[in-house]
Write a protein that holds these residues in place. Structure first.
Motif, short mmCIF file in Angstrom:
data_model
loop_
_atom_site.label_atom_id
_atom_site.label_comp_id
_atom_site.label_asym_id
_atom_site.label_seq_id
_atom_site.Cartn_x
_atom_site.Cartn_y
_atom_site.Cartn_z
N SER A 130 0.82 -1.22 0.00
CA SER A 130 0.00 0.00 0.00
C SER A 130 0.85 1.26 0.00
N VAL A 131 1.96 1.26 0.72
CA VAL A 131 2.77 2.47 0.88
C VAL A 131 3.90 2.54 -0.15
N VAL A 132 4.64 1.45 -0.31
CA VAL A 132 5.79 1.47 -1.21
C VAL A 132 5.36 1.29 -2.66
N GLU A 133 4.61 0.22 -2.93
CA GLU A 133 4.20 -0.06 -4.30
C GLU A 133 3.00 0.78 -4.75
N ARG A 134 2.31 1.36 -3.79
CA ARG A 134 1.12 2.17 -4.07
C ARG A 134 0.04 1.36 -4.82
N ASP A 135 -0.08 0.09 -4.48
CA ASP A 135 -1.09 -0.74 -5.12
C ASP A 135 -2.48 -0.32 -4.65
N ASP A 136 -3.46 -0.50 -5.52
CA ASP A 136 -4.83 -0.14 -5.14
C ASP A 136 -5.37 -1.18 -4.16
N GLY A 231 18.52 -1.69 -0.22
CA GLY A 231 19.80 -1.04 -0.52
C GLY A 231 19.74 -0.23 -1.80
N TRP A 232 19.34 -0.87 -2.89
CA TRP A 232 19.24 -0.19 -4.19
C TRP A 232 17.78 0.08 -4.49
N TRP A 233 17.45 1.35 -4.72
CA TRP A 233 16.06 1.71 -4.97
C TRP A 233 16.03 2.98 -5.81
N THR A 234 15.25 2.96 -6.88
CA THR A 234 15.17 4.13 -7.77
C THR A 234 13.84 4.86 -7.67
N GLY A 235 13.00 4.44 -6.75
CA GLY A 235 11.77 5.16 -6.48
C GLY A 235 10.84 5.25 -7.67
N GLN A 236 10.59 6.46 -8.12
CA GLN A 236 9.59 6.69 -9.16
C GLN A 236 9.93 5.96 -10.46
N ARG A 237 11.20 5.84 -10.78
CA ARG A 237 11.58 5.12 -12.01
C ARG A 237 11.10 3.67 -11.96
N TYR A 238 11.25 3.03 -10.81
CA TYR A 238 10.75 1.65 -10.66
C TYR A 238 9.23 1.63 -10.75
N LEU A 239 8.57 2.54 -10.05
CA LEU A 239 7.11 2.54 -10.06
C LEU A 239 6.56 2.81 -11.46
#
Length: 239
Positions: A130-136, A231-239
């Motif tokens: 809900s928070v990280v992936e922002r799934d419905d 450790g490795w996270w690109t935020g909006q690019r991944y989403l």
């Protein structure tokens, strides 16, 4: 035995459908081009199938409550292994991160992951999706097994549980009774007036920093939790 094997393969198909897009998306943040991302994704799911068919548990020491970060962690590991064989296949930013030692960003909240991992499995899963992936709510319900209409309230409860777990870690380290009293009063009683602790907070920089961190946890969680876990996270690019 044959029926058991078929059941495990069907379960694998179920997991594949739900997690494939996310795994490939994360792989595309680690390696260059869709072909290499597809190869890494295939390797991760081949290992997952092997685990299921052999009867090996999917529960791991890291992220035991949620399969998604487990799979993304396997992507990161598979991509790092390529560093030793085919360095040019890594995405430039990821290659730079690996070359620098694959360091977790310790400047962020170092105990957020520990607080998260103290939570029950369903709570961890709710927070991630809900928070990280922002799934419905509908997809989050399918992932967690909750009723669709129960998801919003359950997510609120999950945030409360994380906030309390994070406060507990602070309280375990605070030696002075007056410090523990102020932090506990301000973080465990939503109805408490923050002004009750202003005098102490203005005189105690450590407690002021704790209260600021806890009061901003909701806003920080989306950006900081995946970084702390993967450790490795690109935020909006991944989403």
């Amino acid at each position: 035995m044959i029926a058991l094997r078929k059941g495990r393969i069907e379960f694998f198909r179920h997991l594949y459908r739900r997690h494939y897009a996310a795994v490939q998306a994360y792989a595309s943040q680690c390696v260059r081009g869709p072909l290499h991302a597809q190869e890494v994704t295939s390797d991760v799911f081949a290992h997952l199938l092997q685990q299921l068919v052999s009867g090996e548990s999917l529960i791991e020491r890291r992220h035991p409550g949620c399969l998604r970060p487990q799979l993304l962690g396997k992507v990161r590991t598979a991509a790092i292994n390529r560093w030793h064989r085919e360095r040019d296949t890594l995405a430039p930013d990821f290659q730079a991160w690996v070359a620098a030692g694959s360091r977790w960003p310790w400047g962020e909240d170092g105990q957020l992951a520990l607080a998260y991992e103290r939570l029950p499995a369903t709570t961890q899963c709710l927070l991630w999706h809900s928070v990280v992936e922002r799934d419905d709510p509908a997809f989050t319900a399918r992932i967690t097994g909750l009723d669709h209409h129960a998801v919003p309230a359950a997510c609120d409860q999950a945030m409360t549980a994380l906030r309390q777990a994070r406060a507990d870690l602070y309280l375990e380290r605070l030696e002075r009774a007056d410090c523990r009293d102020v932090i506990e009063r301000l973080t465990r009683r939503p109805e408490a007036d923050p002004a009750e602790g202003w005098g102490h907070l203005s005189a105690c920089p450590a407690c002021a920093a704790v209260y600021k961190d806890l009061s901003q946890l909701d806003e920080q969680l989306e950006a900081q939790l995946p970084v702390r876990l993967l450790g490795w996270w690109t935020g909006q690019r991944y989403l």
